[in-house]
Structure formats: structure tokens, C-alpha cells
Scaffold this motif. Structure first.
Motif, PDB file in Angstrom:
ATOM      1  N   LEU A 123       0.827  -1.206   0.000  1.00  0.00           N
ATOM      2  CA  LEU A 123       0.000   0.000   0.000  1.00  0.00           C
ATOM      3  C   LEU A 123       0.858   1.251   0.000  1.00  0.00           C
ATOM      4  CD1 LEU A 123      -2.571  -1.019   2.789  1.00  0.00           C
ATOM      5  CD2 LEU A 123      -2.678  -1.526   0.335  1.00  0.00           C
ATOM      6  N   LYS A 124       0.392   2.264  -0.751  1.00  0.00           N
ATOM      7  CA  LYS A 124       0.979   3.606  -0.704  1.00  0.00           C
ATOM      8  C   LYS A 124       0.036   4.476   0.100  1.00  0.00           C
ATOM      9  CE  LYS A 124       4.317   6.399  -2.080  1.00  0.00           C
ATOM     10  NZ  LYS A 124       5.712   6.134  -1.730  1.00  0.00           N
ATOM     11  N   LEU A 125       0.576   5.154   1.129  1.00  0.00           N
ATOM     12  CA  LEU A 125      -0.280   5.881   2.064  1.00  0.00           C
ATOM     13  C   LEU A 125      -0.081   7.379   1.955  1.00  0.00           C
ATOM     14  CD1 LEU A 125       0.311   3.677   5.257  1.00  0.00           C
ATOM     15  CD2 LEU A 125      -1.481   3.423   3.524  1.00  0.00           C
ATOM     16  N   ASP A 126      -1.147   8.093   2.292  1.00  0.00           N
ATOM     17  CA  ASP A 126      -1.086   9.546   2.437  1.00  0.00           C
ATOM     18  C   ASP A 126      -0.484   9.842   3.807  1.00  0.00           C
ATOM     19  OD1 ASP A 126      -1.426  12.232   2.729  1.00  0.00           O
ATOM     20  OD2 ASP A 126      -3.578  12.248   2.300  1.00  0.00           O
ATOM     21  N   PRO A 127       0.680  10.505   3.876  1.00  0.00           N
ATOM     22  CA  PRO A 127       1.319  10.747   5.181  1.00  0.00           C
ATOM     23  C   PRO A 127       0.410  11.462   6.169  1.00  0.00           C
ATOM     24  CG  PRO A 127       2.807  11.319   3.387  1.00  0.00           C
ATOM     25  CD  PRO A 127       1.472  11.062   2.766  1.00  0.00           C
ATOM     26  N   LEU A 128      -0.496  12.315   5.664  1.00  0.00           N
ATOM     27  CA  LEU A 128      -1.373  13.072   6.552  1.00  0.00           C
ATOM     28  C   LEU A 128      -2.484  12.210   7.138  1.00  0.00           C
ATOM     29  CD1 LEU A 128      -1.676  16.391   4.487  1.00  0.00           C
ATOM     30  CD2 LEU A 128      -0.114  15.864   6.377  1.00  0.00           C
ATOM     31  N   ALA A 129      -2.727  11.071   6.510  1.00  0.00           N
ATOM     32  CA  ALA A 129      -3.833  10.220   6.980  1.00  0.00           C
ATOM     33  C   ALA A 129      -3.328   8.869   7.474  1.00  0.00           C
ATOM     34  CB  ALA A 129      -4.845  10.031   5.857  1.00  0.00           C
ATOM     35  N   GLN A 130      -2.031   8.763   7.749  1.00  0.00           N
ATOM     36  CA  GLN A 130      -1.483   7.473   8.145  1.00  0.00           C
ATOM     37  C   GLN A 130      -2.041   7.006   9.487  1.00  0.00           C
ATOM     38  OE1 GLN A 130       2.586   6.796   7.180  1.00  0.00           O
ATOM     39  NE2 GLN A 130       2.951   5.470   8.953  1.00  0.00           N
ATOM     40  N   ALA A 131      -2.248   7.926  10.408  1.00  0.00           N
ATOM     41  CA  ALA A 131      -2.796   7.541  11.722  1.00  0.00           C
ATOM     42  C   ALA A 131      -4.182   6.940  11.568  1.00  0.00           C
ATOM     43  CB  ALA A 131      -2.830   8.755  12.644  1.00  0.00           C
ATOM     44  N   ALA A 132      -5.001   7.530  10.681  1.00  0.00           N
ATOM     45  CA  ALA A 132      -6.346   6.990  10.454  1.00  0.00           C
ATOM     46  C   ALA A 132      -6.263   5.599   9.838  1.00  0.00           C
ATOM     47  CB  ALA A 132      -7.137   7.940   9.550  1.00  0.00           C
ATOM     48  N   PHE A 133      -5.307   5.397   8.936  1.00  0.00           N
ATOM     49  CA  PHE A 133      -5.129   4.075   8.338  1.00  0.00           C
ATOM     50  C   PHE A 133      -4.753   3.050   9.400  1.00  0.00           C
ATOM     51  CE2 PHE A 133      -1.843   1.048   7.002  1.00  0.00           C
ATOM     52  CZ  PHE A 133      -2.584   0.247   6.148  1.00  0.00           C
ATOM     53  N   GLU A 134      -3.812   3.374  10.259  1.00  0.00           N
ATOM     54  CA  GLU A 134      -3.363   2.434  11.282  1.00  0.00           C
ATOM     55  C   GLU A 134      -4.502   2.060  12.217  1.00  0.00           C
ATOM     56  OE1 GLU A 134      -0.129   4.409  13.133  1.00  0.00           O
ATOM     57  OE2 GLU A 134       1.189   4.316  11.391  1.00  0.00           O
ATOM     58  N   GLU A 135      -5.366   2.989  12.499  1.00  0.00           N
ATOM     59  CA  GLU A 135      -6.488   2.715  13.393  1.00  0.00           C
ATOM     60  C   GLU A 135      -7.511   1.801  12.728  1.00  0.00           C
ATOM     61  OE1 GLU A 135      -8.706   2.694  16.801  1.00  0.00           O
ATOM     62  OE2 GLU A 135      -6.714   3.581  16.516  1.00  0.00           O
ATOM     63  N   SER A 136      -7.748   2.021  11.438  1.00  0.00           N
ATOM     64  CA  SER A 136      -8.803   1.258  10.751  1.00  0.00           C
ATOM     65  C   SER A 136      -8.348  -0.130  10.318  1.00  0.00           C
ATOM     66  CB  SER A 136      -9.299   2.039   9.530  1.00  0.00           C
ATOM     67  OG  SER A 136      -8.244   2.218   8.600  1.00  0.00           O
ATOM     68  N   VAL A 137      -7.039  -0.308  10.030  1.00  0.00           N
ATOM     69  CA  VAL A 137      -6.586  -1.581   9.497  1.00  0.00           C
ATOM     70  C   VAL A 137      -6.487  -2.656  10.570  1.00  0.00           C
ATOM     71  CG1 VAL A 137      -4.091  -1.276   9.824  1.00  0.00           C
ATOM     72  CG2 VAL A 137      -4.929  -2.563   7.843  1.00  0.00           C
ATOM     73  N   ILE A 138      -6.371  -2.248  11.823  1.00  0.00           N
ATOM     74  CA  ILE A 138      -6.112  -3.218  12.889  1.00  0.00           C
ATOM     75  C   ILE A 138      -7.222  -4.256  12.994  1.00  0.00           C
ATOM     76  CG2 ILE A 138      -6.000  -3.461  15.394  1.00  0.00           C
ATOM     77  CD1 ILE A 138      -4.281  -1.013  15.505  1.00  0.00           C
ATOM     78  N   GLU A 139      -8.479  -3.838  12.885  1.00  0.00           N
ATOM     79  CA  GLU A 139      -9.588  -4.751  13.124  1.00  0.00           C
ATOM     80  C   GLU A 139     -10.190  -5.300  11.841  1.00  0.00           C
ATOM     81  OE1 GLU A 139     -12.423  -3.363  15.976  1.00  0.00           O
ATOM     82  OE2 GLU A 139     -10.919  -2.316  17.144  1.00  0.00           O
ATOM     83  N   ARG A 140      -9.504  -5.151  10.705  1.00  0.00           N
ATOM     84  CA  ARG A 140     -10.024  -5.715   9.464  1.00  0.00           C
ATOM     85  C   ARG A 140      -9.922  -7.235   9.532  1.00  0.00           C
ATOM     86  NH1 ARG A 140     -13.222  -2.883   6.546  1.00  0.00           N
ATOM     87  NH2 ARG A 140     -12.712  -4.263   4.793  1.00  0.00           N
ATOM     88  N   PRO A 141     -10.989  -7.960   9.195  1.00  0.00           N
ATOM     89  CA  PRO A 141     -10.952  -9.431   9.242  1.00  0.00           C
ATOM     90  C   PRO A 141     -10.029  -9.998   8.161  1.00  0.00           C
ATOM     91  CG  PRO A 141     -13.004  -8.665   8.244  1.00  0.00           C
ATOM     92  CD  PRO A 141     -12.306  -7.446   8.778  1.00  0.00           C
TER      93      PRO A 141
END
Length: 790
Positions: A617-635
């Protein structure tokens, strides 16, 4: 001195009179001995501690993974001839939430029997207890992970297990021989803060991952004398219907392989680097003895006149070399023990082996002492035999003067722009070519040693540039529990902060070429992949071909194939096809022995719809925290690896190990240069004391006389440094080749800055050593020196 012969008394007086030169040689010998003692002693410590750890906690001989196998299959595994003990397990990756840690962390969770301890790969418990069977949320965690995150027994930690967030209670802290070197998914170096090992009762894991009455991992031991390869083949046959990914021997188990690789590096270090020091010491001893014998010709004549035999005189001068070398050997032992203790502490932090305390290796002491004394005798033998051959009448006369015949040198000396001191310098250098060559060798050896060790910094920069920026342009790597269809990629693309996503599939396979076979992982990449690229040997990007296979250069060498050759691929997944594939390209990869294919072609060969086992994945540096929070609980997600965290871990690990090692070598390399220059300056001052005093009487200043003395050394250094740079690059190639393993290889990259640093270290240490000698020029007793008989 009672009990000493006249020759022994003379020996002691000679050593005291030449103590400065003896100390210079002793320092060089000590450095060579110290490195050998440190390397072999640390190797002995690692080997003995690891073997004891493996035996006491029953490290398995064979390991294998399977998608899902019923417990009834274990009986068929036990029935294999040669299988001694077998243990089935459940092993899964989970994502963690750790207090005060922003990045998502990972853990590999391993099942324990419902009662008691494991049969194989047992846990050494440092604190706490084993989980209770009736308490499904109790775990034991690895010691390194606990230390890195400040966790203790009684603390709770959140883990996403099969898509559900659970709070797990830590009841014990321990380690296992299976995870001496624990690497997280997609990691190059251990990151104890973001990856750990958890142990949990099997019943709780069966319920969490829907594996009731099944297992996905097996470890076993084989009886002594059993052919492990035959056992592995039969294990693969039993587990193939259940999605077996291929059994591996203990030597290929990741943790053990890294320890073996480090031990091989220590062996290489003990073979190559001390040889440089001992060769320099032999040359210096030869120079010192030659000069000593020239000044003692009359004494040698008197000894022969009094009846001393050739054997006694030869032994006398050999004892001189042995005595100063023996002092260096003893100092080397002490320095080696200090360095060994330091390196052992570094390894104790990297390799989690209980009771990793340094041991004295008697073979290292014997081998290093024998090598040092052997080099001393080799360096002094010709000079000692030359002294013994002198007849009394010949020895009582002064040595014949040097033949200063006219030659090509006169054309240089007649150049008008050369001043008189410079002419004296050039004349002396060319009149004694053997001595000049010896000094050149010493300076060049010091530079070569420095270049061949300091190049590691350039190699590390190259590895980081390639691994983290050129080939891996992604910001996050996702690993799934099992293969997913391409809709999983669409789901990931919709997560906050995800700018682009590319699928990847890793399949275990066996590649064969002729009688050679290697177990590898084949990586399937999209044809237009941008987040995971591969590079050719000349640094160009290589496109994934629609047909065929791309091999790393290390794997191609192991199979003895090149571009255009055919390899037979036995895929160990899905329909397990066997196909012949042409090698379409050979690329540079510094870690592992990977192979690459087109993802679409791979899925077609496996007779499956579009399937991926992970994603970049290529991430937006400004939204990386939101990504880390949302990816943790993905099944379905087993692990998440962030590039930024991997870079930090890589650099931190290197600062604790490589930088300390290179600093040690820089100091030791400078010691060679200082010893060579000091010895050369002292010999020159001793030989030319009358000449330099005469120049002072004729009106030359202190600075001009000092310039004559140091000018020779400066000129030798200026010529020796470029030679040493070339030799250092060659030595770096030798070391890199000797240290290359299946796990990684070291690129030979030597930047101009590295050559400059090596040259500066040599010049600085040479200057310090020369200044000690120059001080004696100012204190020359002109009358006493001029009265001295030539």
C-alpha cells in the motif's frame, strides 16, 4: 644475573634498548591475536550456549506448516521410519494494540498443550507461570517483547484474533529455542517493540481460529543416524492433501539459520583479518633484526671467536623475535578477552539465548599464539641465518658500504627545482628498495584493513537505499491469513489514507536444475507493479515477464543457471503443479534467495481465479494515523508492516552492533600504521644519526633535519595509501564473498568518502607516531654522535 648465559643477558639488554620498536611490533601482534581470540572465543560461546539451549529445551529437527490438517494425520506422521517425537500445533499471526505505541504491532501466537508444557521447543520461563486451561485469555510473551514495551505479568494487551479484538492477560514471560532470532512479517531485522512471540493454550486457539481437532504446524525430531531428507519427503507426502507447504530441516529454520550465518561470519573474520596483522608484524621483525645485526657485526664476530656455534647465534636472534612477539601474544589475549566480552554482550541483546556468557576457547589461544610465533619466526629466520653465516674475520670488519653507482635516479636528482633535503630523501629511498617496500607494505596493509571493514557502512547505505526506497516503494505491507480473491484489494483501497494498492502472492516451491534443488518462495507480482520493483545487477528496473521466472543472483548461483536456462518448479500449494520455466532474468537481491513471476501467470498455473496472499500500500502521510487505526480490526489480516518502522528498527540495530565493530577496527587499523611508521622512523634515526648530526653541524636547521627524517615516511605513506585502497577493495570483495549466505549477501560498495576516512586515519596515526621520534632529533648529542664509529 645468575643463571643467565651471556647471550641471554645481551638479549634482555637489546630488548630494553629497542623497547619502543618492540612495543610497536607487540601492539600489532596483540591486535591480530585479539581479533582471532575475540572471533573464535565468541564463536565458541555462541555455539556452546546455543547447543546447550537446543538440547535442554528440545529444539526440533524438522518443521513444516499446513493449511489445515486433522489430528488423525498426526498418527501417519508418527508411523514414518526414523521419526522419534512429534508435536502438532496451531501457529497464527495476530495484530496487536500496545499502549503508548502508535504503529500496529504483530505477534506470532503459538499453541501450548492444554495441560503441562510443550514436548518440543519448550519454553524457558523467566517469570510468572503457564496459562490455566480454564482461562482462555492467558498468555506467555517473549522476554524481548516484554522488555521493549515495559510489560510485566498481570498486564493486559489487546490482540485482533480472527477479526475479533480480545484482551489477553500476561501470566508469564519466557523464551524458546525456536525464536532466538525473531523476525516479524516483512522485516529484515528484529524489532522487539513491534513484534513478539505469544504462547496460548491450544483449546483457546482452536476456538479462536475455528481449528477444532485440527492443526496447521508440526515439529518433530528424528532418531540419531536417520536420513532427515527421507523423513522430510515422507512428511510432505502425508501433508500434501491438506495444503502442506513443505517441511524444512533445522538448518533452514529461520532463527537457527540467522545464528549459523553469524557464526560463519565470525569464522571468516578469524581467518582473514588476523593474517593481515601477522604479515605486517613479520615484515617489521625482519626489518628490526636486519638493522640490529648490521650494528652488531663485531659482537657476532667476538661470539664466534669465543666458540659460540651457528645454531646458538641463530637461536639467539630468533629468541629476540619470539620474545617481543610473546609479549604481544599475552597482550592480545587480554585485549581479546575484553573484546569478546563486549561482543558477547551485543549478541546477548540480539540472540535471546539464556546464559550466553563468554567462554575461554583454548583452541583460539593456542591457534593465535602459534600463528603469531610462526609469523615471527618466518620473518626473522633469514636475518638470523645471515648472522650465523658470518665468519669471525668478516664480522669484525664494518659492513661494506652501499654501492652508490650512477643510474636513472641521477636524472631525477639533477632537477633544479629539487632542494638538497629532498634529494637526500629520494636517494635514501631508492638506495634501500627492500626496506622501502617493507614500509610501503605496512602502510598499504593498514589502509587495506580499514577500507575492507569501513566499506560495511557503504554497503549498509546501499542495502537500505535498495530495500526501503528503490525496490520497496510502498509504505505498508499487508499479510493475509489465507489467499484472498481480488476483492480484498478493493477493500484495502477504500481504507482511510490508502492512495494505491497492489496485490502480491507468495507460494512455497522447490526449484530444480539438473541434480540441484532449492526450497524457495516464489513471489507473484502484477505486470505493472510499482510498489515492489526488482533491479538488475546494473541498477535498472526489470519488468515482470508474462512467462518464465526471474531469479535472484544468489539463487541462480546456487542452481548454476543463468538467463535462458530452464528450471523445474514444484509448486507446494493449491493443485501443486510441476512446470518447466525459462529463466528470463537474473536480478540483485541482498536478502534471501527470492524468485519472481507474473501474478496472473502464477494463478493460471495453479488453476485458480485471481488470488493474493498480501498487498503493498501507498499511504497519504497526513492520513497514516487513520489508516493504522482502521486496518487493525479488518478481518482476515494476519500482519501489518510499516516501512518507516522497519527503517527505524534497521538503523537502531546497526547502531548497536555494526558501528561498535567498525569503531574497533578503525582503532586497530590505525595501530598498524602507527607501528609501521614508528618502527621505520626509529630505524632511520638509528642508522642516520651520524648523518643527521653532520647536517646539523653543517648548518641545517632542526626543521630541515626533521623534514629529511619524516619526508621519507611521508612519501612512503603517499604512495602506500593508494596501493592500500586498491588492496582494500580487493579484500572487501574477498570478505563479502566469504560472508555471503542464503539469507543475505553484502554488496561491495566503496565510496570515495570511505577511502578518504581510511587515509585520514592512517595519516593521523602515522603523524602521532612520527612526532614521538622527531623529538629525538632536537636532543641529538652532536659531539657524541659524531664520535660514534660507523
Amino acid at each position: 644475573m645468575k643463571g643467565l648465559s651471556p647471550l641471554d643477558i645481551k638479549l634482555l639488554r637489546d630488548i630494553w634498548h629497542m623497547r619502543g620498536q618492540a612495543i610497536a611490533v607487540g601492539i600489532i601482534v596483540a591486535c591480530g591475536v585479539a581479533i582471532m581470540v575475540m572471533a573464535l572465543g565468541t564463536l565458541s560461546t555462541l555455539s556452546a550456549s546455543r547447543d546447550a539451549y537446543y538440547e535442554r529445551y528440545r529444539f526440533a529437527d524438522v518443521f513444516t506448516s499446513v493449511r489445515r490438517a486433522p489430528e488423525s494425520a498426526a498418527a501417519r506422521l508418527r508411523a514414518i521410519d526414523g521419526v522419534q517425537t512429534i508435536e502438532t500445533r496451531i501457529v497464527r499471526l495476530v495484530i496487536l494494540r500496545i499502549p503508548d505505541v502508535e504503529e500496529p504491532a504483530n505477534a506470532q501466537i503459538v499453541s501450548l498443550p492444554d495441560t503441562g508444557e510443550s514436548i518440543l521447543n519448550r519454553i524457558v520461563l523467566f517469570s510468572g507461570r503457564y496459562p490455566e486451561t480454564r482461562s482462555p485469555d492467558e498468555i506467555i510473551i517473549s522476554n524481548a517483547f516484554a522488555e521493549a514495551n515495559g510489560l510485566q505479568t498481570g498486564d493486559a494487551i489487546e490482540a485482533v484474533m480472527n477479526g475479533r479484538l480480545r484482551a489477553l492477560t500476561i501470566v508469564g514471560i519466557g523464551d524458546s529455542p525456536e525464536f532466538i532470532y525473531a523476525l516479524g512479517p516483512g522485516s529484515l531485522m528484529p524489532d522487539d517493540r513491534l513484534f513478539g512471540i505469544f504462547w496460548m493454550r491450544r483449546q483457546a486457539l482452536e476456538a479462536a481460529f475455528d481449528l477444532d481437532g485440527a492443526f496447521n504446524s508440526v515439529s518433530l525430531t528424528v532418531a540419531p543416524g536417520t536420513d532427515t531428507a527421507l523423513v522430510i519427503d515422507q512428511v510432505d507426502d502425508v501433508l500434501a492433501p491438506y495444503g502442506g507447504t513443505g517441511a524444512i530441516d533445522r538448518s533452514d529454520q529461520l532463527s537457527n539459520a540467522f545464528v549459523e550465518s553469524e557464526m560463519n561470519q565470525l569464522k571468516t573474520m578469524a581467518r582473514i583479518i588476523p593474517a593481515v596483522f601477522l604479515a605486517v608484524s613479520a615484515v617489521l621483525i625482519h626489518s628490526i633484526l636486519n638493522r640490529l645485526i648490521q650494528t652488531e657485526r663485531q659482537q657476532i664476530g667476538l661470539f664466534k671467536a669465543f666458540g659460540y656455534s651457528r645454531r646458538e647465534i641463530t637461536w639467539h636472534y630468533l629468541k629476540f623475535a619470539i620474545a617481543i612477539t610473546a609479549g604481544g601474544v599475552l597482550a592480545g589475549f587480554a585485549l581479546g578477552f575484553i573484546l569478546q566480552n563486549l561482543i558477547t554482550q551485543l549478541y546477548a541483546e540480539t540472540f535471546r539465548i539464556p546464559d550466553l556468557t563468554w567462554r575461554i576457547d583454548s583452541f583460539a589461544l593456542f591457534a593465535s599464539a602459534l600463528a603469531a610465533l610462526g609469523s615471527a619466526i618466518a620473518g626473522s629466520m633469514s636475518a638470523a641465518l645471515g648472522a650465523a653465516k658470518l665468519s669471525p674475520a668478516e664480522a669484525m670488519q664494518p659492513a661494506p658500504p652501499v654501492n652508490y653507482h650512477q643510474g636513472w635516479l641521477r636524472y631525477i636528482l639533477q632537477m633544479r627545482w629539487l632542494d638538497e633535503p629532498t634529494r637526500l630523501i629520494l636517494r635514501h629511498l631508492f638506495r634501500f628498495p627492500a626496506r622501502t617496500a617493507a614500509n610501503l607494505f605496512g602502510i598499504a596493509a593498514a589502509v587495506a584493513l580499514l577500507v575492507s571493514t569501513l566499506f560495511s557502512f557503504d554497503a549498509i547505505d546501499t542495502i537500505m537505499e535498495q530495500m526501503f526506497f528503490r525496490t520497496n516503494a510502498h509504505d505498508a505491507a499487508i499479510t493475509f491469513f489465507e489467499g484472498r480473491n481480488d476483492t480484498a484489494l478493493s477493500e484495502l483501497s477504500r481504507l482511510p489514507g490508502v492512495m494505491s494498492a497492489e496485490g502480491v502472492r507468495d507460494i512455497p516451491a522447490s526449484l530444480e536444475a539438473g541434480h540441484r534443488s532449492e526450497r524457495v518462495g516464489i513471489t507473484g507480482l502484477p505486470a505493472d507493479a510499482q510498489l515492489r520493483r526488482i533491479l538488475s545487477a546494473d541498477g535498472r528496473y526489470v519488468d515482470i515477464p508474462s512467462t518464465g521466472i526471474v531469479l535472484s543472483s544468489q539463487l541462480a548461483d546456487m542452481l548454476h543457471v543463468t538467463t535462458g536456462d530452464l528450471v523445474t518448479a514444484h509448486f507446494l500449494d493449491a493443485t501443486r503443479p510441476v512446470v518447466d520455466l525459462p529463466v528470463t532474468a537474473v536480478v540483485d537481491e541482498f536478502v534471501g534467495t527470492p524468485a519472481f513471476m507474473d501474478l496472473q501467470t502464477m494463478n493460471a498455473l495453479l488453476d485458480q481465479p485471481p488470488t493474493i496472499s498480501g498487498a503493498y500500500l501507498k499511504l497519504d502521510p497526513l492520513a497514516q494515523a487513520a489508516f493504522e487505526e482502521s486496518v487493525i480490526e479488518r478481518p482476515g489480516i494476519a500482519g501489518v508492516s510499516l516501512r518507516a518502522a522497519a527503517i527505524d528498527s534497521f538503523e537502531e540495530t546497526l547502531q548497536e552492533t555494526i558501528y561498535i565493530m567498525m569503531s574497533i577496527y578503525a582503532v586497530i587499523g590505525g595501530a598498524i600504521a602507527a607501528g609501521v611508521v614508528y618502527n621505520a622512523a626509529r630505524i632511520s634515526l638509528t642508522e642516520r644519526g651520524r648523518e643527521l648530526a653532520s647536517l646539523r653541524v653543517l648548518g641545517f636547521t632542526h626543521h630541515e633535519v626533521g623534514y629529511i627524517l619524516l619526508g621519507e615516511l611521508a612519501l612512503v605513506a603517499l604512495v602506500g595509501i593508494p596501493i592500500g585502497c586498491i588492496g582494500g577493495i580487493a579484500l572487501a570483495h574477498l570478505i563479502a564473498t566469504a560472508m555471503a549466505t542464503e539469507l543475505y549477501r553484502i554488496p561491495v560498495v566503496v565510496n570515495p568518502s570511505t577511502l578518504g576516512v581510511a587515509a585520514m586515519i592512517v595519516l593521523f596515526s602515522s603523524t602521532i607516531a612520527a612526532l614521538f621520534v622527531v623529538r629525538r632529533v632536537r636532543s641529538l648529542d652532536l659531539i657524541a654522535v659524531l664520535k660514534t664509529r660507523e
